[in-house]
Design an enzyme around this catalytic site. Sequence first.
Site, PDB file in Angstrom:
ATOM      1  N   HIS A  88       1.560   4.229  -2.927  1.00 42.47           N
ATOM      2  CA  HIS A  88       1.490   5.683  -2.760  1.00 42.47           C
ATOM      3  C   HIS A  88       2.663   6.354  -3.471  1.00 42.47           C
ATOM      4  CE1 HIS A  88      -1.899   6.706  -0.291  1.00 42.47           C
ATOM      5  NE2 HIS A  88      -1.555   5.925   0.722  1.00 42.47           N
ATOM      6  N   HIS A 102       0.835  -1.202   0.000  1.00 41.66           N
ATOM      7  CA  HIS A 102       0.000   0.000   0.000  1.00 41.66           C
ATOM      8  C   HIS A 102       0.873   1.257   0.000  1.00 41.66           C
ATOM      9  CE1 HIS A 102      -3.472   2.513   1.490  1.00 41.66           C
ATOM     10  NE2 HIS A 102      -2.469   3.189   2.041  1.00 41.66           N
ATOM     11  N   GLU A 103       1.886   1.289   0.848  1.00 42.75           N
ATOM     12  CA  GLU A 103       2.753   2.467   0.936  1.00 42.75           C
ATOM     13  C   GLU A 103       3.609   2.635  -0.312  1.00 42.75           C
ATOM     14  OE1 GLU A 103       2.095   4.497   3.134  1.00 42.75           O
ATOM     15  OE2 GLU A 103       0.915   3.184   4.424  1.00 42.75           O
ATOM     16  N   GLU A 127      -6.328   6.930  -1.376  1.00 48.45           N
ATOM     17  CA  GLU A 127      -6.239   5.780  -0.476  1.00 48.45           C
ATOM     18  C   GLU A 127      -6.837   4.535  -1.132  1.00 48.45           C
ATOM     19  OE1 GLU A 127      -4.696   5.258   2.437  1.00 48.45           O
ATOM     20  OE2 GLU A 127      -3.849   7.246   2.090  1.00 48.45           O
TER      21      GLU A 127
END
Length: 315
Positions: A156, A152-153, A234
Amino acid sequence: MKRSFVGRIALFILTNLAVVAMLAIVGRLLGVDSFLARQGTGLNLTALLIMSAVMGFGGSIISLLLSKTMAKWSTGARVIDSPRTEAEQWLVHTVHRLARDAGIGTPEVAVYDSPDMNAFATGARRDNALVAVSTGLLHGMRRDEVEAVLGHEVAHVANGDMVTLTLLQGVLNTFVIFVSRVVGFVVDRFLNRSDDGEERGGTGPAYFITSLVMQLLLGIGASLIVAWFSRRREFRADDGGATLVDAGSMARALNRLRQLQDESALLPSNMRAFGIRGGGMLALFSTHPPLEQRIQRLVDGSWRGGARLATDGVV
């Protein structure tokens, strides 16, 4: 193809100029210039536009450039140059592998002491970012769940979220500063006239009070826009985590966070745009969608429509 750091700064400048030009054109079409001239404000709209853009983008860009340094300082994060434990070695290797899969440069990997299960990514460049996790997350989740959080990071970073949010904030700051001061000048000149209709010199308290109130109100509106956009990012980062790892692990990690949602708040507050925890009580101001929605998208497979990772850095 990938956009270079210099290319992104050029994009900032071009967007800045576009905002200034657009405001000038709109002001002229609406007759703002002639109206202010009739009011005798002596307000130089061009100078005000330039000042607003410099102030609006300046703080955002400086914050972006210092984001890694500030993140390390505010959390006490320790960059892992030489892993001390097997867990740290696994963490570094996992982040590096996910970065390669996402097509970005190797980020710095850091750990900070906190019992909360949190993680964040930040940095001005996709090829020189920082990914940090709390000790609570590293040791409190299963390896596949931690890997999903890291995915997930990394998503980003690959999607250019740090630069994109900075660009959006700069545009909104410019509007807020410009409009609040124009309204302040108009109100001040209207109130700052003598009984015979002649204008008194200088600016009175009405200018400062009106500008402050307008900046507060418009700032709240700008915060709503930034929060809405952050929630969209997100969802996209969840899609990237599901792509890089798998949707099941991503859903399980979010479900673990949902169970702990009421026990602690995300720290540090300036990393909320990139952390993985949910937002505050007011949904409109939350930078994160409800965890239930995020989990449901992963469980029912609807995330697949937005799973593509960006390759140009700003989308």
